[in-house]
Structures are given as structure tokens and as C-alpha cells.
Scaffold this active site. Sequence first.
Site, PDB file in Angstrom:
ATOM      1  N   LYS A   1     -87.989  50.772  57.920  1.00  0.00           N
ATOM      2  CA  LYS A   1     -87.608  49.368  58.053  1.00  0.00           C
ATOM      3  C   LYS A   1     -87.112  49.031  59.457  1.00  0.00           C
ATOM      4  CE  LYS A   1     -86.853  48.041  53.301  1.00  0.00           C
ATOM      5  NZ  LYS A   1     -87.047  49.245  52.455  1.00  0.00           N
TER       6      LYS A   1
ATOM      7  N   GLU B   1     -82.990  38.652  53.508  1.00  0.00           N
ATOM      8  CA  GLU B   1     -82.792  38.877  52.081  1.00  0.00           C
ATOM      9  C   GLU B   1     -82.733  40.386  51.894  1.00  0.00           C
ATOM     10  OE1 GLU B   1     -85.755  38.445  53.495  1.00  0.00           O
ATOM     11  OE2 GLU B   1     -86.577  40.386  52.895  1.00  0.00           O
TER      12      GLU B   1
ATOM     13  N   SER C   1     -91.746  57.382  53.726  1.00  0.00           N
ATOM     14  CA  SER C   1     -91.201  56.159  54.336  1.00  0.00           C
ATOM     15  C   SER C   1     -89.699  56.214  54.575  1.00  0.00           C
ATOM     16  CB  SER C   1     -91.548  54.946  53.480  1.00  0.00           C
ATOM     17  OG  SER C   1     -91.176  55.169  52.129  1.00  0.00           O
TER      18      SER C   1
HETATM   19  C1  LIG Z   1     -87.969  49.271  51.360  1.00  0.00           C
HETATM   20  C2  LIG Z   1     -88.622  50.567  51.246  1.00  0.00           C
HETATM   21  C3  LIG Z   1     -89.957  50.692  50.781  1.00  0.00           C
HETATM   22  C4  LIG Z   1     -90.756  49.541  50.258  1.00  0.00           C
HETATM   23  O1  LIG Z   1     -91.097  48.556  51.203  1.00  0.00           O
HETATM   24  P1  LIG Z   1     -92.553  48.436  51.810  1.00  0.00           P
HETATM   25  O2  LIG Z   1     -92.521  47.094  52.473  1.00  0.00           O
HETATM   26  O3  LIG Z   1     -93.540  48.499  50.687  1.00  0.00           O
HETATM   27  O4  LIG Z   1     -92.739  49.547  52.765  1.00  0.00           O
HETATM   28  C5  LIG Z   1     -90.525  51.948  50.773  1.00  0.00           C
HETATM   29  N1  LIG Z   1     -89.842  53.046  51.167  1.00  0.00           N
HETATM   30  C6  LIG Z   1     -88.573  52.968  51.610  1.00  0.00           C
HETATM   31  C7  LIG Z   1     -87.880  54.224  52.017  1.00  0.00           C
HETATM   32  C8  LIG Z   1     -87.914  51.734  51.657  1.00  0.00           C
HETATM   33  O5  LIG Z   1     -86.644  51.682  52.085  1.00  0.00           O
END
Ligand SMILES: *Cc1c(COP(=O)(O)O)cnc(C)c1O
Length: 393
Positions: A90, A112, A379
Site C-alpha cells: 500500500k 477511507e 503483498s
Molecule cells: C489491502 C491489502 C490487500 C488488498 O488490496 P488490493 O488492492 O487488492 O491489493 C492485499 N494484501 C495486503 C497485505 C493488504 O494490506
Amino acid sequence: MSQLPDVKGHFGPYGGRYVPETLVKACEELTAAYRKIKRDKKFHEELRYYLESYAGRPTALYEAKNLSAKFGRGRIFLKREDLLHTGAHKINSTLAQGLLAKRLGKTRLVAETGAGQHGVATATAACVFGLKCVVYMGAVDIERQALNVYKMKLLGAEVRPVHSGSKTLKDATNEAIRDWVTNVEDTHYLLGSVVGPHPYPEMVREFQSVIGKETRRQIVKQAGRLPNYLIACVGGGSNSMGFFHPFLKDRSVRIVGIEAAGEGVSTPHHAASITKGRPGILHGMKSYLLQDKNGQVLLAHSISAGLDYPSVGPEHAYLKDSGRVSYYAVTDGDALKGFEVLTKLEGIMPALEPSHALGYLPKLMPKTKKNDIVIVCISGRGDKDIHTVQQYL
Ligand SMILES: *Cc1c(COP(=O)(O)O)cnc(C)c1O
């Protein structure tokens, strides 16, 4: 295909800009500013500095040999977005949008947040760039995510509870948009994923594409060729879109997006908007949407708060229809297994969101050949989820 969206923000029939009159001008101003900085070398140099020296890019591409050996087929690599400052991808987008807001002369960010991860990443960017920060959060989520609320406050952000509707992310998003309408002169709305009205889906994708661009360079360097498969989890769809986009034109690369099946897609408790949703309009865009037969938006459920969104970015809707990307849904239980396996075999605790992508490996790997290359986007890291894991296991 990479020319999408068109000038009005359409990905085929999806995307667009379904906003009240008062926001059209703000969206147009943002689009113009974004077009300008896209060609601005100085902006990109400055952004690269923050991504490298502050956030920790480039992130590693790691060959998970123990995990690969478990399946005895293809080679599995992990793109380590979990190593970034604040623990997830993020920050790529909040630093870029924070810098853009500063360029626009804005002094205030609104955002948000559902689980609080995007709120923390936005509050962090606000610190770095000396901006005020207001985060809207559903009252129910505030209770569930006390630690992130406290972190945002420590970072100097104001967290405003939202008591309307289901008191969760969808309602917080409505409030953030309302704030933006009222304060558009000095405020940038820092949206957290590839969702919302044009230009957000395109802009956030471009800011997250650093993930896929790095991966491409790294895999060619480490393995001498492009991968056979890419896998990522899909909530709003930003880590996956950023990871996938630089590979869309490479027909030999199979691309797989994983949604949250919650307790199962045949129960009411899931967040599989692509698998089970129908096209509809929410938060200024047209896309797949979980809705009842009267068009009322349904509540999404997932063990991972980051996948808990009743819709999905419009580019994913387009890629689903075109068949370029395959989408599957993985349950809470299979995601937990993915979490456990990566933790035990590689000493890496992933967030529960990318654990869904890992949860798909038992289905995929038996179909792979010995030298196939599979890359999973991790992610974020799992620290935030340890408590949840403890409750379930
Ligand atoms: C917020 C989040 C997501 C989901 O958001 P996307 O916009 O689909 O990437 C995925 N993995 C992590 C670790 C997150 O914090």
C-alpha cells in the site's frame, strides 16, 4: 490492451466516472495533474527516492526452494512486498499520491480504511510530506482494529468514525467522498486501491506497476526468462493489477487472480465479487459487485480484512471477461493452510491476504512441469494477522 482505459476511464464496459456534478471538476483536475506528472522526470526521480530510501524498494524476488520441493514440480518464486516499510504494498501508492497531492498544492489528505492498513499507510505518507490527514473508518471496524486506530493517531491522523449503513469500509468510503466534495480546494482523496472513479483505477495501477516491472527484471536476471504463471490475491485489486500489468502482453505468461471465498462461495459469507457478483455501480465506477436481486450491495466476508470489499477494480472485471486473467476463489481455511505452510517451510509469515494466493498452490502446482516458473506476490507481512491466526488454529 495496455492502452486501457480510454480517455474517459473505460475498460470495455467497466470503469468510468459515476460521480455527482460537484466531483466531476475534482476528478478532471486530478486527471490533468496525473497526466502532467506522468511525463515529469523530476516527479519520478523524487518518487523513486522515497520508494528506495524510505520504503525499501526494490523488494526481493526470492526462490522458495523448500516450498517448491513440497510440490515436486515447478519452481516457486515470491515477490516480497511484505518487506516494505509499514509491511505491505500500500505504501507504493500512498507515497506516490502524497507526492502528487503536494505538487497540486493540497494541504490535506482524506482516506477511507477498512482494516486500517490503508489508513496507516496514508497517515505515514502524510507525515513524510507534511500534510494533514483525516481517515474515515466504520464504527464496527474501529472496534475490531483498535491497534491500527492507535497507530494512525500516533502518526498524527484524525480517525473519524462512520455510523451509517453497515458501519464498515463501504460506508467509510462514502464519507471520505463526501469530505472530498466539501473540501476539494485543499484536499486530495487518497484512494487505497484500483477502484473508484476515473482516474483512480488507472493511476493507482500505474503507481503499483513498480511491483511487476521489478519482478520482470528480476526473474529474467535470476532464471533467464519470463515466468509461466503469476498469482496474486485480489481485494480491490491493486497489488495484483500492479503485479500483472507489465506482463499482460506476454501471452506465454498465465495470470491468476485469487479472491476470498470466505466460508465458501455457496454460503452468504464470502468476498468473491468476480466469481459471484454482477455488474453494477458503486463508489463511482462500474464493475462486478456483490448485490442482491434488488441491486442492494451485499456485505462481504473474509478472514482477511484487506479482501473484504464487495466489488473489485474495473480493469479486473475487463480482464475476467476477456479471459486474459483467470480468477478463482480460495476459502478462509485454505488461506490459513497457505499461511502455515509458508511460515513453516520458509520462515516467512505472510499476511492473510496473500495467504489466499498461497492457498491456490495445491491446485496449481500438480499441473506445472519441472521447469515451470510460478511467481506469487506476497503483498504484505503477517504480523497484523497473528491474533486472527491464533483464534482459528
Ligand atoms: C489491502 C491489502 C490487500 C488488498 O488490496 P488490493 O488492492 O487488492 O491489493 C492485499 N494484501 C495486503 C497485505 C493488504 O494490506
